[in-house]
Enzyme design. Structure first.
Site, PDB file in Angstrom:
ATOM      1  N   SER A 125     -65.065  55.301  -3.866  1.00 44.83           N
ATOM      2  CA  SER A 125     -65.308  54.141  -3.023  1.00 44.83           C
ATOM      3  C   SER A 125     -64.440  54.221  -1.762  1.00 44.83           C
ATOM      4  CB  SER A 125     -65.070  52.857  -3.819  1.00 44.83           C
ATOM      5  OG  SER A 125     -65.607  51.737  -3.156  1.00 44.83           O
ATOM      6  N   ASP A 244     -76.664  50.823  -5.804  1.00 42.05           N
ATOM      7  CA  ASP A 244     -75.422  50.240  -5.275  1.00 42.05           C
ATOM      8  C   ASP A 244     -75.716  48.962  -4.502  1.00 42.05           C
ATOM      9  OD1 ASP A 244     -72.899  49.755  -4.209  1.00 42.05           O
ATOM     10  OD2 ASP A 244     -72.500  51.873  -3.831  1.00 42.05           O
ATOM     11  N   HIS A 309     -72.740  50.886  -8.310  1.00 39.72           N
ATOM     12  CA  HIS A 309     -71.546  51.376  -7.633  1.00 39.72           C
ATOM     13  C   HIS A 309     -70.477  51.798  -8.637  1.00 39.72           C
ATOM     14  CE1 HIS A 309     -68.774  51.811  -4.301  1.00 39.72           C
ATOM     15  NE2 HIS A 309     -67.890  51.049  -4.895  1.00 39.72           N
TER      16      HIS A 309
END
Length: 349
Positions: A125, A244, A309
């Site tokens: 991330s 996501d 995600h």
């Protein structure tokens, strides 16, 4: 743990990591080399940078590091930390100045002897764009393969949704609502420093000092060293999660961003708007940071993984780890660093 994680996703990231009583235990630095636990000095070491809401020593980060070691026995793995307790390290993912944090990370990596000759790097991330910033600004010791999972290379057009009771997240969103492009937010709130509002690009160009710099979006502050250092990468591998909803838009993981609205039209919805892909971005077409040359020389790989995600399945991570991590180091390279022989696996290019 190995058997369980072989069949279940590795879950890392902001909305999925929960504070526990262990959050005050100290961050563990890499264990010294010993006959009982030797590192294989002939293969490139690996550096990890965790995502938002996570910490260097969390169970998820430890589990992922072990999964990679299972694939490459003897691999030296270092997990980047900004503070010496898990609670403080997690907080540093929400609050601070990214450039100052990068200075800490550069000093940290330079102090680890096992990394002196270079390493591969995986960023989860926001850790992915921070590792890219390290490459551009410092890159000493150098990164060979840079791998980013669900990162925000073109920033985000919305801030993460907070789960109930997540005080750090709620506080960060509260500050952002009062002015994401204020001087205070742009120097103290991590997510504000990569918040890219496509409906207010001129304000973003004026106030933002992090994302605009690593993407070369402001002509006066473009840095040839940043471009040169990025071009020293052996491979730049970007993973996008097809479900996501944390990264807005999810194509930011591949340098995609929302197309700006026409002048004066700021009423369009943030969801479902047209996305400008990497190869149509001005930063790519005019090659402000070297991304186009990396791509044209076969060193950019774009991969889609199924799931939400930071839900990283074995099917997602295994071929990437096998291909781009743990290769034998050789004393030759295109940039004075290290090279390795790599096969021809290209998931999406």
């Amino acid at each position: 743990m190995k058997t369980l994680l072989a069949s279940l996703p590795v879950i890392l990231g902001a909305s999925l990591i929960h504070c526990t009583p262990t959050s005050l235990r100290p961050i563990r630095t890499p264990a010294p080399r010993s006959p009982e636990h030797p590192f294989n000095a002939s293969i490139r070491p690996l550096v990890l940078w965790h995502g938002l809401g996570d910490s260097a020593n969390s169970e998820g980060m430890q589990a992922f590091a072990q999964l990679v070691r299972d694939v490459h026995p003897g691999l030296f793995v270092h997990s980047i930390y900004l503070e010496h307790t898990e609670d403080a390290d997690q907080k540093a993912g929400w609050f601070g100045n990214i450039w100052e944090q990068l200075g800490i990370v550069s000093a940290q990596l330079s102090s680890i002897a096992e990394l002196d000759d270079g390493f591969d790097a995986i960023g989860f991330s926001q850790g992915g764009q921070f590792l890219r910033a390290y490459v551009e600004k410092y890159n000493k010791p150098p990164v060979f393969n840079l791998i980013t999972f669900g990162s925000q290379h073109m920033g985000v057009a919305d801030l993460p949704v907070c789960r109930p009771g997540d005080l750090f997240c709620l506080l960060a969103r509260s500050i952002a609502r009062r002015g994401v492009y204020s001087t205070h937010a742009q120097t103290h709130l991590i997510q504000a420093q990569y918040f890219r509002d496509h409906a207010r690009l001129q304000l973003y160009y004026k106030q933002n000092k992090f994302l605009t710099s690593i993407n070369g979006e402001v002509e006066e502050t473009r840095n040839e060293t940043f471009k040169k250092n990025l071009l020293d990468l052996g491979n730049f591998v970007m993973i996008l999660f097809d479900q996501d909803t944390t990264v807005v838009p999810k194509e930011s993981s591949w340098f995609g961003s929302y197309v700006p609205p026409e002048d004066g039209d700021r009423k369009g919805p943030r969801w479902g708007e047209e996305v400008l892909p990497m190869r149509e971005q001005p930063l790519y077409k005019e090659d402000w940071i070297g991304l186009r040359k990396l791509d044209e020389t076969g060193r950019v790989t774009m991969i889609t993984c199924e799931g939400e995600h930071m839900h990283i399945s074995r099917e997602c991570y295994l071929p990437i780890v096998e291909q781009y991590v743990g290769k034998v180091m050789e004393a030759d390279s295109i940039n004075g660093g290290l090279v390795s022989s790599q096969g021809g696996l290209i998931i999406q290019h």
